[in-house]
Write an enzyme that holds these catalytic residues in place. Structure first.
Site, short mmCIF file in Angstrom:
data_model
loop_
_atom_site.label_atom_id
_atom_site.label_comp_id
_atom_site.label_asym_id
_atom_site.label_seq_id
_atom_site.Cartn_x
_atom_site.Cartn_y
_atom_site.Cartn_z
N ASP A 100 0.85 -1.08 -0.15
CA ASP A 100 0.11 0.10 -0.06
C ASP A 100 0.95 1.25 -0.15
OD1 ASP A 100 -1.80 1.94 0.32
OD2 ASP A 100 -2.92 0.92 2.11
N LYS A 128 -0.97 -1.66 -4.92
CA LYS A 128 -1.96 -0.38 -5.15
C LYS A 128 -1.16 0.47 -5.87
CE LYS A 128 -4.90 -0.81 -0.96
NZ LYS A 128 -5.46 -0.10 -0.18
N TYR A 156 -10.03 -8.67 2.52
CA TYR A 156 -9.43 -10.00 2.50
C TYR A 156 -10.38 -11.09 3.25
CZ TYR A 156 -5.21 -8.10 0.34
OH TYR A 156 -4.14 -7.61 -0.48
N TRP A 158 -9.70 -13.22 5.34
CA TRP A 158 -9.00 -13.33 6.92
C TRP A 158 -9.75 -12.27 7.67
CZ3 TRP A 158 -5.47 -13.91 3.04
CH2 TRP A 158 -4.76 -12.97 2.70
#
Length: 185
Positions: A100, A128, A156, A158
């Site tokens: 990111d 990203k 995500y 999880w």
């Protein structure tokens, strides 16, 4: 469907890691160890182990405190002090789920370089496409990315509280992309 969120299912994570394992091997990079950045890199690292069968060391890096407020710099939550000698002269594959701002990845690379590995390669599921807060040091020659995305909030599996709902949202998102002629996986 929320256009600012990008949903990723466990199946999609598995497909991306499998694709990345082939790219890794085709590149000639043969790591000795995997270092997973927690918590997002744990599952991709474990899936990668299925394809390349290397030991996994886990590190915990966080930009957030218990109050969930963003800090100015990352901090170590868990580190591999007891096995750091096993990194000297080794090829390390550093895995996280997303690049990111790059701050966490670059911080971790900097810490790992202190142990004099032969080489560190970085692998992420998603990058990203935006300006990064920091660049990798010149020692990083190999960077493997499963998919490049706009600056969207990546959801995500999880982090999902209702996994069936999460998986359905990904399916709807992929149908929408297919109507636009885009194929992601």
């Amino acid at each position: 469907m929320d256009d600012k969120k990008f949903y990723v299912s466990y199946n999609s994570v598995h497909k991306l890691v499998k694709k990345l394992s082939f790219e890794l091997l085709e590149s000639g990079y043969d790591p000795d160890v995997i270092v997973a950045i927690g918590s997002g890199g744990f599952i991709p690292a474990r899936i990668m182990k299925t394809f390349i069968n290397r030991p996994i060391f886990a590190v915990g890096i966080s930009y957030y405190g218990i109050d969930k407020k963003h800090k100015d710099h990352p901090t170590k939550i868990q580190w591999i002090d007891e096995v750091q000698s096993q990194l000297v002269g080794k090829k390390v594959l550093l895995i996280d789920e997303v690049d990111d701002t790059r701050a966490t990845l670059a911080y971790c690379v900097g810490e790992l370089l202190k142990f004099n590995p032969e080489e560190i390669a970085v692998l992420v599921l998603h990058n990203k496409l935006k300006e990064k807060d920091v660049e990798f040091p010149s020692e990083i020659k190999r960077y493997f990315v499963g998919m490049e995305l706009a600056d969207l909030w990546i959801k995500y599996p999880w982090d999902a509280e209702e996994i069936e709902d999460h998986t359905q949202k990904e399916a709807l998102m992929l149908q929408s992309f297919a109507k636009e002629g885009k194929e992601l996986y």
